[in-house]
Scaffold this active site. Structure first.
Site, PDB file in Angstrom:
ATOM      1  N   ASP A 280       1.129  -0.598  -0.273  1.00  0.00           N
ATOM      2  CA  ASP A 280       0.102   0.272   0.007  1.00  0.00           C
ATOM      3  C   ASP A 280       0.316   1.171   0.565  1.00  0.00           C
ATOM      4  O   ASP A 280       1.565   1.465   0.701  1.00  0.00           O
ATOM      5  CB  ASP A 280      -0.679   0.173   1.380  1.00  0.00           C
ATOM      6  CG  ASP A 280      -1.260  -1.505   1.383  1.00  0.00           C
ATOM      7  OD1 ASP A 280      -1.407  -1.854   0.059  1.00  0.00           O
ATOM      8  OD2 ASP A 280      -2.290  -1.545   2.777  1.00  0.00           O
TER       9      ASP A 280
ATOM     10  N   ARG B  52      -7.393  -0.908  11.807  1.00  0.00           N
ATOM     11  CA  ARG B  52      -6.151  -0.777  11.351  1.00  0.00           C
ATOM     12  C   ARG B  52      -6.408   0.238   9.940  1.00  0.00           C
ATOM     13  O   ARG B  52      -7.495   0.897   9.887  1.00  0.00           O
ATOM     14  CB  ARG B  52      -5.753  -1.751  10.555  1.00  0.00           C
ATOM     15  CG  ARG B  52      -6.306  -2.512   9.097  1.00  0.00           C
ATOM     16  CD  ARG B  52      -5.218  -4.100   8.680  1.00  0.00           C
ATOM     17  NE  ARG B  52      -5.689  -4.124   8.198  1.00  0.00           N
ATOM     18  CZ  ARG B  52      -6.830  -4.989   8.107  1.00  0.00           C
ATOM     19  NH1 ARG B  52      -6.461  -6.086   9.549  1.00  0.00           N
ATOM     20  NH2 ARG B  52      -7.112  -6.194   6.862  1.00  0.00           N
TER      21      ARG B  52
ATOM     22  N   GLN C  38       4.533   0.467   2.158  1.00  0.00           N
ATOM     23  CA  GLN C  38       4.377  -0.568   3.186  1.00  0.00           C
ATOM     24  C   GLN C  38       5.677  -1.790   2.756  1.00  0.00           C
ATOM     25  O   GLN C  38       5.409  -2.220   1.377  1.00  0.00           O
ATOM     26  CB  GLN C  38       2.894  -1.325   2.837  1.00  0.00           C
ATOM     27  CG  GLN C  38       2.113  -1.576   3.761  1.00  0.00           C
ATOM     28  CD  GLN C  38       2.052  -1.306   5.491  1.00  0.00           C
ATOM     29  OE1 GLN C  38       2.082  -2.807   5.679  1.00  0.00           O
ATOM     30  NE2 GLN C  38       2.883  -0.241   5.978  1.00  0.00           N
TER      31      GLN C  38
HETATM   32  C1  FRU Z   1      -3.910  -3.545   2.680  1.00  0.00           C
HETATM   33  C2  FRU Z   1      -3.162  -3.787   4.177  1.00  0.00           C
HETATM   34  C3  FRU Z   1      -3.642  -3.067   4.957  1.00  0.00           C
HETATM   35  C4  FRU Z   1      -2.622  -3.179   6.006  1.00  0.00           C
HETATM   36  C5  FRU Z   1      -1.314  -3.376   4.991  1.00  0.00           C
HETATM   37  C6  FRU Z   1       0.106  -4.902   5.860  1.00  0.00           C
HETATM   38  O1  FRU Z   1      -3.208  -4.527   1.453  1.00  0.00           O
HETATM   39  O2  FRU Z   1      -3.383  -5.404   4.065  1.00  0.00           O
HETATM   40  O3  FRU Z   1      -4.704  -3.386   5.543  1.00  0.00           O
HETATM   41  O4  FRU Z   1      -2.629  -2.445   7.119  1.00  0.00           O
HETATM   42  O5  FRU Z   1      -1.937  -4.235   3.628  1.00  0.00           O
HETATM   43  O6  FRU Z   1       1.106  -4.338   4.687  1.00  0.00           O
END
Ligand code: FRU
Length: 494
Positions: free
Chosen positions: A44, A167, A60
């Site tokens: 993300d 989250r 991420q």
């Molecule tokens: C979405 C997700 C989010 C989480 C992240 C973890 O792709 O699952 O909800 O914060 O990726 O990498």
């Protein structure tokens, strides 16, 4: 010393990146003008913000290899949204609330406060009673080196919300206050919860901003919320809502009550590879959004995240798109104008018609290029118009406009021997004289925008460079193309 642990992990990540970055730079499948990680895995977009004269992308990130694992926040800056300079990892797992192999520093957002850059993210850790997600704060003086707040976590799952599904805080400032929306799973129904704060550290619950009554799945990942014109937009990626991967709601919002009165829903992108979008405001006021250009493993059509892990990387962002509000409250997602500066080798064709026999089209090198065309609907009697992209050696990706079924689709079952699936969306053509189509091809992706940028498909395709032909054909009649222009695209990576 916890602070030391994060620094040590950032150093380790940097060493690994420095060792491997040349390898990834030379990867055969790497993108030419889409943002991707320097090494390893990206999912993300996080913390997108214009801060001290630069765009900041956080993401991420697993710097070690091209698969999802213990989440770090990667970081890069740019002045034009096209050329990116990688900075050190901003966040690494290091604390009891975010240090867990299958957890880490999950998605979140950024905001400026008192001249400092604040990140709000989800710490994911495993405790004796299971996985717990809580919201945490980190801040930075220089926008590069971050420190986690010693009072973390600042927000824990309220009663009735599953601790493992709480989250992706999205923070913004309004007046003297900060607000955030956060994804929550309330007994199997997705919710976006609204909070407010004076200082980003103490949060008060306001309201359920919006929720699923079953029709929008059990969890709304990565909610985003912003004002657009005189309306408000909520976007999210629902889990358990079929082919919906990036939904928008448009409506009115009242800061006093925290009530969101939704008047329209739509899909940001119907492709298989557009997930967890996040937006930011450019200094000129444009609302720009990008997304993780991959499908999430929980999606019904998920197969895998593609073959690029073999080259030591995986994941890139969708092209940045400007969000525009239409009078009927639908949203347009227009690739940002900065992309025009990458154009080379401009070509144009006058109005032409096409029938059963496929006609070759040209666009740059056919691998990394841009195409704009218009189908004259009044002069077209064909049942279908097919565009064959990245063709060669018997392989192809087929975009079909089917005027009988009123459907747009992108079929990648014969694209590359790896990818699968057909993304589909409904066509709405009543009262329209022409259908506009805008395509960006990059080394490993196809993005197609149609019907005034409201019917969009982002699909990844891992086609070789010999797959560089483009063809058009009409079925069951003829079609008139009333305008065609194409460009090569300059590579943006330093
Ligand atoms: C979405 C997700 C989010 C989480 C992240 C973890 O792709 O699952 O909800 O914060 O990726 O990498």
């Amino acid at each position: 010393m916890p602070r030391e642990l994060m620094l040590e992990r950032i150093r380790k990540a940097q060493q690994e990146t420095d060792q491997k970055k040349e390898l990834i730079r030379n990867g055969r499948m790497r993108q030419h003008f889409h943002f991707m990680p320097q090494t390893g895995w990206l999912n993300d977009p996080n913390g997108l913000i214009w801060f001290r004269g630069k765009y900041h992308y956080f993401y991420q990130h697993n710097p070690y290899y091209g698969m999802w694992d213990s989440m770090h926040w990667g970081h890069a800056v740019s002045e034009d949204l096209l050329h990116w300079e990688y900075l050190p990892v901003a966040l690494a797992p290091s604390e009891p609330y975010d240090d867990y192999l299958r957890g880490g520093c999950f998605s979140g957002s950024a905001v400026e406060h008192d001249g400092r850059l604040f990140l709000i993210y989800t710490g994911t850790a495993y405790h004796a009673d299971g996985l717990e997600q809580s919201q945490c704060v980190a801040f930075s003086e220089d926008g590069v080196h971050f420190e986690k707040y010693e009072g973390n976590p600042v927000l824990r799952a309220p009663e009735g919300i599953r601790k493992r599904n709480f989250r992706d805080p999205r923070v913004w400032k309004h007046g003297d206050r900060y607000y955030l929306v956060c994804a929550a799973d309330c007994g199997g129904r997705g919710q976006a919860l609204l909070y407010r704060s004076e200082d980003l550290l103490h949060w008060t619950y306001v309201n359920v901003l919006a929720e699923s009554r079953g029709e929008w799945g059990y969890m709304w990942e990565c909610p985003d919320f912003y004002r657009l014109g005189d309306k408000y937009v909520l976007t999210f990626s629902p889990m358990g809502a079929g082919d919906h991967t990036a939904v928008y709601f448009v409506g009115d919002f009242d800061y006093d009550t925290g009530t969101f009165d939704c008047q329209r829903a739509g899909e940001m992108d119907w492709g298989m590879d557009f997930y967890a979008p996040q937006s930011f405001e450019a200094p000129d006021g444009r609302r720009i959004v990008t997304a993780w250009a991959n499908e999430v493993a929980a999606a019904p059509f998920w197969k895998d995240s593609g073959p690029t892990y073999r080259e030591g990387w995986c994941g890139f962002f969708a092209l940045p798109r400007e969000v525009r509000l239409m009078p009927d409250l639908s949203l347009q997602f227009v690739p940002v104008r900065e992309l025009q500066t990458l154009r080379t080798d401009a070509r144009r064709m006058n109005r032409f018609s096409v029938g059963d026999e496929a006609l070759a089209l040209t666009a740059g090198d056919g691998v990394s290029c841009e195409i704009k065309l218009k189908i004259d609907l009044a002069a077209t009697n064909a049942q279908q118009v097919e565009l064959f992209l990245r063709c060669g050696g018997g392989r192809k990706t087929v975009c079909t406009f089917d005027f009988q079924r009123m459907q747009m689709s992108v079929d990648r079952n014969e694209a590359d021997g790896w990818s699968q699936g057909i993304s589909r969306s409904a066509l709405f053509l009543k009262g329209k004289r022409e259908l506009d189509v805008h395509i960006f091809l990059d080394q490993s992706s196809v993005e197609i925008f149609a019907d005034q940028y409201r019917n969009n498909h982002a699909d990844n395709v891992y086609a070789g460079n010999e797959q560089n032909q483009i063809w058009i054909r009409a079925r069951g009649g003829s079609a008139v193309i009333s305008g065609y222009e194409s460009y090569g695209m300059k590579e943006c990576f330093r």
